[in-house]
Design a protein around this motif. Structure first.
Motif, PDB file in Angstrom:
ATOM      1  N   LYS A 153       0.815  -1.218   0.000  1.00 39.97           N
ATOM      2  CA  LYS A 153       0.000   0.000   0.000  1.00 39.97           C
ATOM      3  C   LYS A 153       0.851   1.271   0.000  1.00 39.97           C
ATOM      4  N   GLU A 154       2.071   1.170  -0.528  1.00 33.48           N
ATOM      5  CA  GLU A 154       2.991   2.310  -0.595  1.00 33.48           C
ATOM      6  C   GLU A 154       3.233   2.918   0.784  1.00 33.48           C
ATOM      7  N   GLY A 155       3.147   2.064   1.803  1.00 31.67           N
ATOM      8  CA  GLY A 155       3.409   2.516   3.163  1.00 31.67           C
ATOM      9  C   GLY A 155       2.211   3.110   3.877  1.00 31.67           C
ATOM     10  N   ARG A 156       1.073   3.221   3.209  1.00 27.98           N
ATOM     11  CA  ARG A 156      -0.128   3.759   3.868  1.00 27.98           C
ATOM     12  C   ARG A 156      -0.853   2.611   4.562  1.00 27.98           C
ATOM     13  N   LEU A 157      -0.360   2.285   5.753  1.00 28.78           N
ATOM     14  CA  LEU A 157      -0.759   1.052   6.452  1.00 28.78           C
ATOM     15  C   LEU A 157      -1.864   1.283   7.465  1.00 28.78           C
ATOM     16  N   GLY A 158      -1.970   2.486   8.002  1.00 32.38           N
ATOM     17  CA  GLY A 158      -2.995   2.744   9.002  1.00 32.38           C
ATOM     18  C   GLY A 158      -2.613   3.914   9.881  1.00 32.38           C
ATOM     19  N   ARG A 159      -3.504   4.233  10.819  1.00 30.60           N
ATOM     20  CA  ARG A 159      -3.242   5.277  11.815  1.00 30.60           C
ATOM     21  C   ARG A 159      -2.519   4.591  12.978  1.00 30.60           C
ATOM     22  N   ILE A 160      -1.220   4.442  12.857  1.00 34.16           N
ATOM     23  CA  ILE A 160      -0.461   3.548  13.730  1.00 34.16           C
ATOM     24  C   ILE A 160      -0.096   4.239  15.041  1.00 34.16           C
ATOM     25  N   ALA A 161      -0.532   3.632  16.146  1.00 32.95           N
ATOM     26  CA  ALA A 161      -0.197   4.130  17.477  1.00 32.95           C
ATOM     27  C   ALA A 161       0.889   3.297  18.139  1.00 32.95           C
ATOM     28  N   SER A 162       1.014   2.032  17.732  1.00 29.77           N
ATOM     29  CA  SER A 162       1.978   1.150  18.392  1.00 29.77           C
ATOM     30  C   SER A 162       2.383   0.040  17.434  1.00 29.77           C
ATOM     31  N   GLU A 210     -12.016  -9.720  12.525  1.00 30.86           N
ATOM     32  CA  GLU A 210     -12.567  -8.508  11.923  1.00 30.86           C
ATOM     33  C   GLU A 210     -13.361  -7.661  12.913  1.00 30.86           C
ATOM     34  N   LYS A 211     -13.875  -8.265  13.967  1.00 28.40           N
ATOM     35  CA  LYS A 211     -14.724  -7.548  14.918  1.00 28.40           C
ATOM     36  C   LYS A 211     -13.951  -7.101  16.152  1.00 28.40           C
ATOM     37  N   HIS A 212     -12.659  -6.853  15.998  1.00 25.41           N
ATOM     38  CA  HIS A 212     -11.808  -6.435  17.114  1.00 25.41           C
ATOM     39  C   HIS A 212     -11.210  -5.050  16.870  1.00 25.41           C
ATOM     40  N   HIS A 213     -11.941  -4.200  16.175  1.00 25.84           N
ATOM     41  CA  HIS A 213     -11.481  -2.830  16.014  1.00 25.84           C
ATOM     42  C   HIS A 213     -11.608  -2.095  17.347  1.00 25.84           C
ATOM     43  N   GLY A 214     -10.578  -1.328  17.686  1.00 24.21           N
ATOM     44  CA  GLY A 214     -10.596  -0.566  18.921  1.00 24.21           C
ATOM     45  C   GLY A 214      -9.948   0.783  18.726  1.00 24.21           C
ATOM     46  N   LEU A 215      -9.771   1.485  19.846  1.00 26.95           N
ATOM     47  CA  LEU A 215      -8.978   2.711  19.871  1.00 26.95           C
ATOM     48  C   LEU A 215      -7.669   2.357  20.564  1.00 26.95           C
ATOM     49  N   TRP A 216      -6.918   1.462  19.928  1.00 29.86           N
ATOM     50  CA  TRP A 216      -5.742   0.853  20.538  1.00 29.86           C
ATOM     51  C   TRP A 216      -4.604   1.859  20.660  1.00 29.86           C
ATOM     52  N   ASN A 217      -3.944   1.825  21.830  1.00 36.26           N
ATOM     53  CA  ASN A 217      -2.799   2.699  22.092  1.00 36.26           C
ATOM     54  C   ASN A 217      -1.472   1.961  22.129  1.00 36.26           C
ATOM     55  N   THR A 218      -1.495   0.680  22.481  1.00 45.49           N
ATOM     56  CA  THR A 218      -0.237  -0.050  22.637  1.00 45.49           C
ATOM     57  C   THR A 218      -0.476  -1.545  22.504  1.00 45.49           C
ATOM     58  N   SER A 277      -9.231   3.822  32.603  1.00 43.43           N
ATOM     59  CA  SER A 277      -8.665   4.862  31.747  1.00 43.43           C
ATOM     60  C   SER A 277      -8.013   4.216  30.535  1.00 43.43           C
ATOM     61  N   PRO A 278      -7.688   5.008  29.519  1.00 41.61           N
ATOM     62  CA  PRO A 278      -6.920   4.469  28.397  1.00 41.61           C
ATOM     63  C   PRO A 278      -5.558   3.965  28.881  1.00 41.61           C
ATOM     64  N   ILE A 279      -5.132   2.820  28.336  1.00 38.05           N
ATOM     65  CA  ILE A 279      -3.825   2.246  28.657  1.00 38.05           C
ATOM     66  C   ILE A 279      -2.869   2.570  27.512  1.00 38.05           C
ATOM     67  N   PHE A 280      -1.733   3.189  27.867  1.00 46.73           N
ATOM     68  CA  PHE A 280      -0.773   3.621  26.858  1.00 46.73           C
ATOM     69  C   PHE A 280       0.518   2.806  26.854  1.00 46.73           C
ATOM     70  N   ALA A 281       0.762   2.025  27.911  1.00 47.46           N
ATOM     71  CA  ALA A 281       1.996   1.243  27.937  1.00 47.46           C
ATOM     72  C   ALA A 281       1.818   0.021  28.821  1.00 47.46           C
ATOM     73  N   THR A 282       2.420  -1.091  28.396  1.00 46.95           N
ATOM     74  CA  THR A 282       2.446  -2.311  29.195  1.00 46.95           C
ATOM     75  C   THR A 282       3.872  -2.847  29.223  1.00 46.95           C
ATOM     76  N   GLN A 283       4.161  -3.656  30.236  1.00 53.43           N
ATOM     77  CA  GLN A 283       5.473  -4.290  30.335  1.00 53.43           C
ATOM     78  C   GLN A 283       5.296  -5.632  31.039  1.00 53.43           C
ATOM     79  N   LEU A 284       5.674  -6.711  30.352  1.00 57.39           N
ATOM     80  CA  LEU A 284       5.645  -8.031  30.966  1.00 57.39           C
ATOM     81  C   LEU A 284       6.872  -8.192  31.854  1.00 57.39           C
ATOM     82  N   LEU A 285       6.648  -8.582  33.113  1.00 62.99           N
ATOM     83  CA  LEU A 285       7.720  -8.753  34.083  1.00 62.99           C
ATOM     84  C   LEU A 285       7.692 -10.161  34.648  1.00 62.99           C
ATOM     85  N   THR A 286       8.860 -10.694  34.965  1.00 65.86           N
ATOM     86  CA  THR A 286       8.960 -11.954  35.693  1.00 65.86           C
ATOM     87  C   THR A 286       9.617 -11.658  37.031  1.00 65.86           C
TER      88      THR A 286
END
Length: 327
Positions: free
Chosen positions: A39-48, A88-96, A229-238
């Motif tokens: 798509k010539e790099g027009r992939l989406g409104r990319i947040a993460s 297909e039914k998993h559209h969201g306002l995804w941040n990360t 609230s909106p979640i903007f960052a996650t980190q998996l920890l052990t």
């Protein structure tokens, strides 16, 4: 190499901007977007975006506003795009998004930070939140209207004054607040106007884990405390051989009629192989991220692991985690 993701074109939201793939040739970055990206790099409104190696091939998972979770896989000399990998039914306002093998079955699950449930609006697979956008007024500026499903129909979320400033021609038809309050999506626009409009959808607001079952994805919502609230960052920890998901968020950039979304002070969620989730009591944790948490990084220093948490327009928070969980 470097992938440069774009989220919007100023003044033309929600048109899709161009993202770029820059190839490192002897220390010089060369734009190879047209050759290697679909798509010539027009992939989406990319947040993460998150880069992983799957089946010996580099795979870049990415997501953003009014969309699903997609994958670019580098194979046979170029990136191949698979859209809506979780469904297909998993559209969201995804941040990360973050990918990790949470259930230890050998494939990668997806931790996805979303808008949250602390909102007057609803979004489901059968009645998603809608955006209609296009050029109705024959001006250079794009028109965007968001509709929420309520009482059996779709109504605009915008205040009457805001709507009328954008659509001056509608003032005579909806000349009272009562008339505008009863206006549905079919009342506001004629068939001719609708033909000029494009549609975007949001099916879910929850922050979730998408479990990779090998043949598809199963959705697991995280505890209700994470949905404030909106979640903007996650980190998996052990920590002490147990897995935890650290989440931060909040958003003070808001419309007057919706208010800020800043009721979240961060959370640590224990997760086991069955993808059962348990929130660690904040009183026993010492974690407090009151601002708009945007990013989490780890740093090893003097045999200790530190967490660095950035906040928008606020101070950097630093926590030691080696002895964070005492239970």
């Amino acid at each position: 190499d470097l992938f440069v993701a774009a989220r919007l074109i100023p003044g033309q939201y929600p048109l899709i901007p161009q993202s770029y793939y820059l190839e490192n040739r002897d220390g010089k970055l060369i734009d190879r977007s047209a050759k290697l990206l679909p798509k010539e790099g027009r992939l989406g409104r990319i947040a993460s975006a998150h880069l992983v190696i799957e089946n010996s091939f580099p795979s870049l998972y990415f997501t953003g506003d009014w969309t699903g979770i997609h994958r670019l896989r580098f194979k046979e000399g170029y990136f191949q795009l698979k859209e809506s990998v979780t469904g297909e039914k998993h559209h969201g306002l995804w941040n990360t998004i973050e990918l990790a093998d949470l259930d230890e079955d050998g494939d990668l699950d997806i931790i996805a930070g979303n808008y949250g449930l602390n909102t007057p609006y609803s979004a489901t697979s059968t009645h998603p939140l809608l955006m209609l956008y296009g050029n109705i007024n024959s001006e250079s500026q794009l028109d965007q209207v968001i509709f929420n499903f309520e009482n059996g129909d779709y109504y605009p979320i915008h205040l009457r004054g805001n709507f009328m400033r954008q659509f001056q021609s509608k003032k005579r038809e909806f000349n009272t607040f009562s008339a505008y309050a009863q206006a549905t999506i079919d009342n506001l626009f004629t068939l001719e106007e609708k033909e000029k409009l494009n549609k975007l959808t949001v099916h879910m607001f929850e922050t979730v884990v998408f479990e990779n079952t090998g043949t598809g994805y199963t959705v697991h919502s995280l505890p209700i405390e994470v949905q404030q609230s909106p979640i903007f960052a996650t980190q998996l920890l052990t920590i002490k051989k147990k897995k935890y998901i650290l989440l931060v968020g909040n958003d003070n950039m808001h419309e007057v009629f919706t208010g800020p979304k800043n009721a979240f002070n961060g959370a640590l969620i224990e997760v086991n192989q069955n993808l059962d989730f348990k929130r660690i009591d904040a009183k026993n944790l010492g974690l407090d991220v009151p601002g708009a948490g945007k990013q989490i990084s780890t740093l090893n220093m003097n045999n200790d692991t530190l967490l660095l948490i950035s906040q928008n327009n606020d101070k950097l928070l630093v926590y030691g985690i080696d002895n964070a969980i005492d239970q």
